[in-house]
Write an enzyme that holds these catalytic residues in place. Structure first.
Site: not given
Length: 129
Positions: A14-16
């Site tokens: 996942t990203d931020l």
């Protein structure tokens, strides 16, 4: 036939924002293609060692339809869309239950050690899963 490969979304995927980073879908579908080939009886390592044959992605068309998130259980579905001597096109989609979150059309080519096109093994051309 459709080959189905399960994928769990981990934190590292996942990203931020907490959604799957876009490039990771390409990793998911790559893993699924490897398992699809294995299910068709193709050992890619042995194929490379014994016949000098490898597969390369020539083209990917990708549609990001809905975000997947940490801990989602996804499945990648792979089907042969078309196949010829040295080229094949696969339809791949990532689903969360019945919801499509990602779809791709992937063109693969078979190459010899010299980088020239080679015939794809018939088991793989005819495989659906």
């Amino acid at each position: 036939m459709t080959h189905v490969f399960p994928v769990r979304v981990y934190y590292e995927d996942t990203d931020l924002a907490g959604i799957v980073y876009y490039a990771n879908y390409l990793r998911f579908i790559e893993r699924a293609r490897t398992e699809w080939a294995r299910a068709a009886g193709i050992d890619q390592g042995r194929l490379r060692e014994e016949q000098g044959l490898v597969f390369a992605v020539r083209r990917v068309e990708a549609d990001y339809l809905s975000p997947a998130r940490f801990d989602d259980l996804l499945e990648v579905r792979t089907e042969v869309e078309e196949a010829s001597g040295a080229r094949m096109v696969l339809a791949q989609e990532v689903r969360r239950g019945e919801e499509r979150v990602f779809a791709a059309r992937v063109t693969l080519v078979a190459l010899g050690a010299d980088g020239r096109p080679r015939r794809i093994p018939s088991r793989l051309r005819e495989a659906g899963g």
